[in-house]
Design a protein around this motif. Sequence first.
Motif, short mmCIF file in Angstrom:
data_model
loop_
_atom_site.label_atom_id
_atom_site.label_comp_id
_atom_site.label_asym_id
_atom_site.label_seq_id
_atom_site.Cartn_x
_atom_site.Cartn_y
_atom_site.Cartn_z
N TRP A 1 0.94 -1.16 0.01
CA TRP A 1 -0.01 -0.20 0.00
C TRP A 1 0.86 1.20 0.09
CZ3 TRP A 1 -2.77 2.70 4.75
CH2 TRP A 1 -3.67 3.53 4.17
N GLY A 2 1.82 1.24 1.04
CA GLY A 2 2.64 2.54 1.21
C GLY A 2 3.69 2.80 -0.18
N TYR A 3 4.20 1.58 -0.46
CA TYR A 3 5.25 1.82 -1.66
C TYR A 3 4.73 1.14 -3.03
CZ TYR A 3 8.61 2.36 2.03
OH TYR A 3 9.39 2.86 3.15
N THR A 4 3.74 0.62 -2.93
CA THR A 4 3.01 0.09 -4.52
C THR A 4 1.76 0.63 -4.77
OG1 THR A 4 4.29 -1.96 -3.92
CG2 THR A 4 2.95 -1.87 -5.95
N GLY A 5 1.24 1.33 -3.64
CA GLY A 5 -0.18 1.84 -3.99
C GLY A 5 -1.36 0.75 -4.28
N ILE A 6 -1.14 -0.48 -3.63
CA ILE A 6 -2.26 -1.38 -3.87
C ILE A 6 -2.96 -1.35 -2.30
CG2 ILE A 6 -2.83 -3.81 -4.15
CD1 ILE A 6 -0.16 -4.06 -5.76
N LEU A 7 -4.22 -1.30 -2.28
CA LEU A 7 -4.94 -1.11 -0.87
C LEU A 7 -5.63 -2.24 -0.85
CD1 LEU A 7 -6.01 0.40 1.40
CD2 LEU A 7 -7.75 1.29 0.30
N SER A 8 -5.15 -3.30 -0.07
CA SER A 8 -5.72 -4.65 0.22
C SER A 8 -6.71 -4.42 1.26
CB SER A 8 -4.71 -5.53 0.10
OG SER A 8 -5.27 -6.92 0.73
N LEU A 9 -7.85 -4.78 1.25
CA LEU A 9 -8.59 -5.02 2.70
C LEU A 9 -9.11 -6.43 2.84
CD1 LEU A 9 -11.07 -1.76 1.67
CD2 LEU A 9 -8.92 -2.13 3.29
N GLY A 10 -8.30 -7.36 2.43
CA GLY A 10 -8.50 -8.70 2.70
C GLY A 10 -7.23 -9.51 3.38
N HIS A 11 -6.27 -8.74 3.95
CA HIS A 11 -5.14 -9.38 4.61
C HIS A 11 -5.54 -10.38 5.76
CE1 HIS A 11 -2.18 -8.15 1.78
NE2 HIS A 11 -1.11 -8.38 2.63
N GLY A 12 -6.75 -10.04 6.47
CA GLY A 12 -6.98 -10.95 7.33
C GLY A 12 -7.14 -12.57 6.80
N VAL A 13 -7.45 -12.76 5.56
CA VAL A 13 -7.62 -14.08 4.99
C VAL A 13 -6.07 -14.71 5.02
CG1 VAL A 13 -7.96 -15.25 2.87
CG2 VAL A 13 -9.54 -13.74 3.59
N TYR A 14 -5.19 -13.92 4.66
CA TYR A 14 -3.81 -14.45 4.68
C TYR A 14 -3.08 -14.89 6.06
CZ TYR A 14 -4.46 -12.54 -0.10
OH TYR A 14 -4.80 -12.26 -1.15
N PHE A 15 -3.58 -13.67 6.90
CA PHE A 15 -3.44 -14.16 8.33
C PHE A 15 -3.92 -15.33 8.93
CE2 PHE A 15 -4.76 -13.21 12.63
CZ PHE A 15 -3.77 -13.22 13.53
N GLY A 16 -5.35 -15.15 8.60
CA GLY A 16 -6.08 -16.63 9.08
C GLY A 16 -5.49 -17.90 8.46
N LEU A 17 -5.04 -17.87 7.18
CA LEU A 17 -4.82 -19.28 6.70
C LEU A 17 -3.46 -19.44 7.29
CD1 LEU A 17 -5.40 -18.55 2.74
CD2 LEU A 17 -6.76 -20.22 4.41
N GLY A 18 -2.53 -18.54 7.57
CA GLY A 18 -1.32 -19.12 8.16
C GLY A 18 -1.61 -19.59 9.61
#
Length: 358
Positions: free
Chosen positions: A54-71
Amino acid sequence: MMIATAPPRAKLIAYSACLILLALSPLFLSEFRLSLLGKFLAYAIIAMGIDLIWGYTGILSLGHGVYFGLGAYCMAMHLKLVSTPQGLPDFMSWSGVESLPWFWVPFHNPLFAFLMALTLPMIVAFILGYFTFRNRIKGAFFSILSQALVIITVTLFVGQQGYTGGTNGLTNFETFLGLNLRSPSTKLLFFYVTLAVVALVLVLCSFLVSSRLGKILTAIRDGENRVRFIGYNPVVFKVFIYCVSAGLAGLAGVLFVLQEGIISPAQMGIVPSIEMVLWVAIGGRSTIGGAVLGALITNAAKTTFSEAYPAWWPIMMGAMFIVVVLFLPKGIVGTITHYLSNWKKPVLPKAVSSQEAR
């Protein structure tokens, strides 16, 4: 902590001082507070990954809870099997499952569980990122797609109660690699392991953003079409950094579940995913150290407000977010660094006109 534009020596001193202070925290924190700090440090790993995209590439992801949960679920599956001598977890017996599902069997191996906790989020991120970035879907449209991924995943995990534990998730873990998870010494060990991982990820992310790759990512953020016109393929770089960010979220999930002892679909939903972005916004976008600071401050404030004012803490948290957005648009670290850089700017002498010279 200083941002990426600060002198390398100043950043090194700031990072080292903060890490030393955190390493000494067991000397003046209770066991409960230390456990909370360890959980917040795991969150800091997610924040650094989000700052990369987000800060460096400009991609605003509102779904990182999925990746956290999968791990977290991958590691929790191993912990649940170790804590189930009879071979079949209790929630499966309650749901009528008679034998251990085939996809649970490999999770008896802790190394397999750890590798899956890293690779599974990256695989999902690759699939989503490749097809969206290739079709030049970005901005609010990508954010909506990432939230759709959250809804689908949470619904799947809640619906498949016999295989995932449903709304209750996975809990009641006892040991990991022979260590008693409830022992104070084990909790202290995991705290220092988490702190060491935070330090390594901090170094890794700082290296990435200061390298040629980081310059390309920043260029994609500021003008993707220009990057494409000069011969680079933005899709490759965006998919790569998105997968790295997802892998970091999965790693955070592993460290979280080892310390917290539970993971449920509620912890990977839309609200947690949005909160993860707020950590970066409060700490400061495009500031790796700021992402860490934002995660620690925001979660510490949330805990403090909820304990002191049980009925009012959501309003207080909302007010804090509003204040930061209105008065600190660059985040805490970004604002501090902005004023320090302006304060250190040399005052140029006033130009003398030809008439004044005469």
